[in-house]
Structures are given as structure tokens and as C-alpha cells.
Design a protein around this motif. Sequence first.
Motif, PDB file in Angstrom:
ATOM      1  N   MET A   1       0.837  -1.203   0.000  1.00 59.63           N
ATOM      2  CA  MET A   1       0.000   0.000   0.000  1.00 59.63           C
ATOM      3  C   MET A   1       0.874   1.257   0.000  1.00 59.63           C
ATOM      4  O   MET A   1       0.601   2.227  -0.739  1.00 59.63           O
TER       5      MET A   1
ATOM      6  N   SER B   1      -7.098   0.342  -1.475  1.00 62.73           N
ATOM      7  CA  SER B   1      -6.389   0.263  -0.199  1.00 62.73           C
ATOM      8  C   SER B   1      -7.161   0.976   0.909  1.00 62.73           C
ATOM      9  O   SER B   1      -7.216   0.507   2.048  1.00 62.73           O
TER      10      SER B   1
ATOM     11  N   PRO C   1      -3.664  -4.546   3.021  1.00 62.60           N
ATOM     12  CA  PRO C   1      -4.421  -3.883   1.946  1.00 62.60           C
ATOM     13  C   PRO C   1      -3.833  -4.205   0.571  1.00 62.60           C
ATOM     14  O   PRO C   1      -2.617  -4.351   0.415  1.00 62.60           O
TER      15      PRO C   1
END
Length: 531
Positions: free
Chosen positions: A8, A43, A59
Motif C-alpha cells: 500500500m 487500499s 491492503p
Amino acid sequence: MISRFFVMQMVWLASLAAVALGFFVNHAVWWALVVLAPLCVISLLDLIQTQHSILRNYPIIGHFRFWIEAIRPEIRQYLIEDDRDPVPFSREQRALVYRRAKNAPDQLPFGTIRDVNAIGYGWISHSMAPLKLSDHDFRIAIGGKACLKPYQASVMNISGTSFGSLSSNAILALNKGAHKGGFAQNTGEGSISRYHVKGGGDLIWQIASGYFGCRTKEGRFDPDLFARAAGADQVKMIEIKLSQGAKPGHGGVLPRAKITAEIARTRLIDRTRDCVSPARHPEFSTPLELMAFISRLRELSGGKPVGLKLCVGHRFEFLALIKAMLESGVTPDFIVIDGGEGGTGAAPVELSNHVGLPLIEGLSFVHNALVGAGLRSEIRLGASGKVVSAFDFCRIHALGADYVMSARAFMFALGCVQARACHTNHCPSGVATQDPGRAQALVVSDKFKRVYTYHRNTMRALAEMLGAAGLKHPSDLKPWHLHIRAATGEVVRGDVAYTHLEPGALLSNEIDPRLKREWDRAQAQSFEPAF
């Protein structure tokens, strides 16, 4: 250690870099945001959602777990699965059906890949005076003393295939193949559809607890509707389904999403809710009442063979049926034993995995119980289960079956790839779906020939095995022809490995004390044990 938010963070840094470079260097860099911006949104959504802890902790990259898990069955089937892994049919078994259905060579080079010393390995003993059989159209007469219209059945037929569970094209292709090959198709509990009739093949009409096709609005049995449909010449036998191996003790379920207007008309049901069959028949509640129901259906059908299909559960309950036969003088013309290992129907996991006697044990018990009661000669015995090869047939016949019913093998002949998506309406081969687009992929004019060819080539293979054993017909197979590698490593014959009763042994009480206790508990007046 790499942070769980590393991916992420890299996506956000790359997005910020793209924005900056676009402003100060070249606007063309902003094209990278076509990919990066959605990933940033994903995300953020992963972080704020509360349903999946993996996505909150990882994420973006956490989605790969779910994607890989979704295609795990396909990865295993095509890349990892061993030829002999039974899941529930091995690649070796499926390939055999595919080759025979396509009339392709099915010979095995360089010897068997099976471990002949493995526990449970079985074989049929051969003769030093083998025979060459010119005819592989093996048949058996089904119909007892009260039957006016006995049926000359093939020893291999198509087991229950309901319109609703299977697509219209699949049903039609199976029936046309049965017509061309001279064998029968069981309608399954979904009644007789126009696709069962259109192909011209012989039918075994299955009557389950929902009485589809012969029911009142309240779901009870309608004798007039039954007599009208059963009188058709194409209907050769009537089968009362008490239970099935996929979900014994549980009624069938057809999800509302799969119920089309045509299925509703065929079954005589309401399409606004799931079609659920009762777990038990409302028309009888005791063994004697079941015998009376058999007699009634035989009369309403004009004297056609009427029989039962069941997966063996409590042994005393089946022995209660035998006592009811002896007391009433009414016997079914045939009994089909289904194995607890399941079949075409989708089922709750626990019922599929842990309820019901497996086919071999159930078949052996029923055969010997009928022998012990002196009724075996009056009743034909069918077996429904994982039967694919000629050896499967020989093993089943050696343990007491007169004929075999198979559905999944014929589904393979249609092109089924064992995706195990039958209950989702998303069958990739168009076999088990009511999606018109998916069903169209199954071309009847091609697939019905494969159904016929698979049956023909399997019967030829059966003739070769029988000839090798010096036998002329599957009915000549006896338990002692079958040999099995026991847990001790020694070889035992089928008549030693499985229970063997002498004719009339149940009536004279010359039986094992454990079986005697089950016999004494059985009563014709009730399915409840006597003690």
C-alpha cells in the motif's frame, strides 16, 4: 521485516510521484494513475471495511489470497492432481470415460500404475479356458410374479437425472443416447419432462417424497395424474425413492434461482420459492403401508415393474421391510441400492461425508438379507454408485447386483469436467445448469453419440472381462470370483470378505447373533425398533 502495509505504501508513493512528475516533467506520466488511483481507492476501502481482517492487515495484496483460493480447485485439477486421486472421481476414471465416449483407444501401455500390494486392491480371477463372447448386449428381466409388463433391461442404465438439476440439452442428449443404445434413463425425482420424452429412450420414472408430476396442490400423491403419465409406453418401470446416497434422510432441494417456468410446470410446483422435498413420504408411515403403496402403483401403472431406491441406514429398518413383504405377500419388483458416498445431487457436507452405508457394504447386506429371507429370486437388485469401468461392474455383480445405474459416468460422457459447481447454476460444460447460454454449449447432436458410445464400449469391455473369467453373463459372477488384498496383506475372496447368508437363514435364525438382534428388533407394523 517488510511491513504488512508495504505494498500500500509503495502504491501511494508511486501515485504521489506520478502526480509530481506530471506537473513538473511530463503530463504523459499521469497515465500511470489509471492503474495507481484505483489501487489507492482499494487500499482505503480495505482499511475501513470490517468484514475481512486479512484485508485490513494487508491492503491490496490480501486480495490475492481470495483470488488464488477461488481458483484452487482448477489449479489442483489441472496441475497437481495425481491420476488416481479420487476427488471424487480420479483423473484416470474420467479419462477412461472420455476415451470410450469418443471411441478413442483405451489401452494401457507398460503395465498397471496401481500398487497391487496395496490394502483394498481387488481383481477378478481368470480362467484357463477363457471364452470369446460375440454378444455384449447383456440384459436382465425385471418383474416379479405380480408384474404384468416385465422389462428386459440392460445391465447398465442411466441413474436419476432430473430436469432442473441438469439442463434440457443434457437430459435430451442422455435420452437420445439411451434410445440409440437400447438402455434406460431414470428421470430422477423431477418428473418426466418433455426432454425425457423427446429422445425416445426408455424411462424409469422416479417417484420421490415430493411426488413431482403426480401431486396435488398440497403436495400429496395424485393417483389420476400418476396413472395418466405412468401409462405411457415409454415409461418402463416405476421407482419409489426412499433415500439417496448424496443426502440420505434429507429431502432434495432445487434452489429458486434454478426453477424456470418450464421446470415449475413439469414438477407442478410454485417457482416463487425453493423446491424442497420432504425428508419422508407422506403417503405411508409403516413398512406394511409401503408394501400397499407399491401394490397400488403397480395397479395404477397397468402392471409395470415397481421398485424401491434407498441408501441403507438402520439395518433393522430394511429387515422390517422384509418382514412386511413376508406378511403382506407383496414384494417390489426391484430394489436399487445407492451408496452413502453420494451422487449427482448437491448435499450438506455432513450428510454427504458421514451418513449412509457405502455402496459395497449396503449392497452386500441387502443381497444377503433377501437371500436369508428366501426372497432374492423374486426381486432384482440394482446398484447405483461410482461405477465407471468393467471391473467396477464385475465387483458389483459379484457381490449381488443384477444391474447397475450410473449418472456421473454418463455426465462425463456429456463433457462434465467435475468442476463441482452443480449447485451454482454456473456449470462450465452446460450439463448441470439452467442458464440458457451455458446449456447451449452442450450440442445434443454430438453428445448423444458419446453417451451411446460410452455405453457400448463399456459393455464390450465387460464382455472381455467375463470371457477372461470363462463366464457368459454378468449374472454368472459369484463372490468367489472377486479377490481383495486385506489389511493383513493376505488375499481373501469376496465370499470371505463380505457377509454370506444361506437361503432361509433369517427365517430359521441360523445367523450371527448381531444380525439376529437386528432381525428381532425389526417389525412390519413400524419403522421403529421393537426394543
